[in-house]
Scaffold this motif. Structure first.
Motif: not given
Length: 334
Positions: A236-237, A264-267, A273-274
């Protein structure tokens, strides 16, 4: 029971190791000792046979036959000397064997080297010398037999000692058998106790094994469930942000640039997304700039149209003026 067995075992080892074993090592075969003594006694008989040959030589003086007989008894004497050395097994007995060998060789030598040459002389024989040599031979023969007799007595004494040792060994063996039988009783009880404890230990081990198996199954089941939950959470993540990104991209394709992708993720998904948000922002700026440029072009176009209309009106006015001028000229010329 263990203490009783330990004490019995110590007594068993003490008798067997400290008493019986030394006796066995020191004692010989009593039967063999008796046979050895008989063999030595037979040698004594053969020593007497040598003297019979000597006496026959003195009485009959058949020297040719005497030499043949003496050669045989001398050969037997050498074998007997070797046999005596085989029978002895102590230092003292060996000394007597060496004494026997020395006297026996001297015994044979007196007859062969001294008496035979006198008997071989032609004519009358000096009987005085013969009697003197015979006395010497008797003395040496007695010394020879005495040495043999010492060996026989020693062997007989050893035979008696061996028989006494064998008797003591049998007594010790009986005592050891009694201790062994007494030792087997507590050992048997200990074996039964150990068997019982072994059965109980096996039952306990089986119970522990069953519990361990059940616990292993439970732990394995919990581990599988946790693994599935983790897999679902991880899936799901990953899939949810991707699904949001797909919807966001579809809206962009439809021309809706007002949306913002809130991830908002760092992977890598966060980086994507950014990038999409930055692309949307850039597209909005680009479209806004294009709209402003279009408005400026439209305004300039309107101004150019007005100017063109003014120029057209001026041209028409000039054309009318020219027509009027041309008409005036034609009127003048007419």
């Amino acid at each position: 029971e263990a203490e009783e067995a330990g004490e019995s075992y110590k007594a068993y080892i003490d008798i067997a190791g400290n008493k019986m074993l030394p006796l066995i090592e020191e004692s010989g075969d009593a039967g063999q000792r008796a046979a050895d003594a008989v063999a030595i006694a037979n040698i004594e008989t053969r020593v007497g046979k040598v003297y019979a040959v000597i006496a026959d030589a003195v009485i009959n003086r058949n020297l040719a036959e005497t030499r043949i007989d003496f050669s045989k008894v001398k050969e037997e004497a050498m074998k007997d000397i070797a046999e005596v050395y085989k029978q002895v097994d102590t230092v003292e007995e060996r000394e007597w064997a060496e004494e026997f060998e020395s006297h026996y060789n001297n015994y044979l030598d007196i007859f062969e080297s001294k008496m035979l040459p006198i008997l071989a002389q032609s004519g009358s024989v000096n009987m005085g010398k013969i009697r003197a040599l015979d006395d010497d031979i008797d003395g040496v023969r007695n010394l020879t037999l005495n040495a043999l007799h010492k060996i026989v007595l020693s062997l007989e004494e050893e035979e008696k000692q061996d028989m006494a040792d064998e008797k003591e060994i049998r007594e010790l063996d009986g005592l050891i058998d009694g201790i062994r039988d007494a030792l087997l009783v507590p050992i048997s009880e200990m074996e039964k106790s150990l068997e019982k404890e072994t059965v109980e230990a096996d039952e306990l081990f089986d119970a522990i094994g069953k519990r361990t198996t059940l616990l292993t199954i439970i732990i394995s089941t919990i581990a599988v469930i946790i693994s599935l939950l983790l897999a679902l959470t991880i899936t799901r993540g990953i899939t949810n942000p991707i699904a949001q990104g797909v919807i966001f991209a579809q809206k962009m394709a439809d021309g809706d640039l007002s949306e913002h992708l809130d991830i908002d993720r760092k992977d890598e998904i966060g980086v994507l997304a950014k990038a999409l948000n930055r692309m949307t922002f850039n597209l909005r700026d680009m479209i806004s700039a294009i709209r402003d440029s279009s408005e400026q072009v439209a305004s300039t176009s309107e101004e150019l149209s007005a100017t063109a209309e003014q120029l057209a009106e001026g041209a028409q006015q000039q054309a009318s003026t020219l027509e009027e001028t041309s008409a005036s000229v034609e009127g003048l010329t007419a």
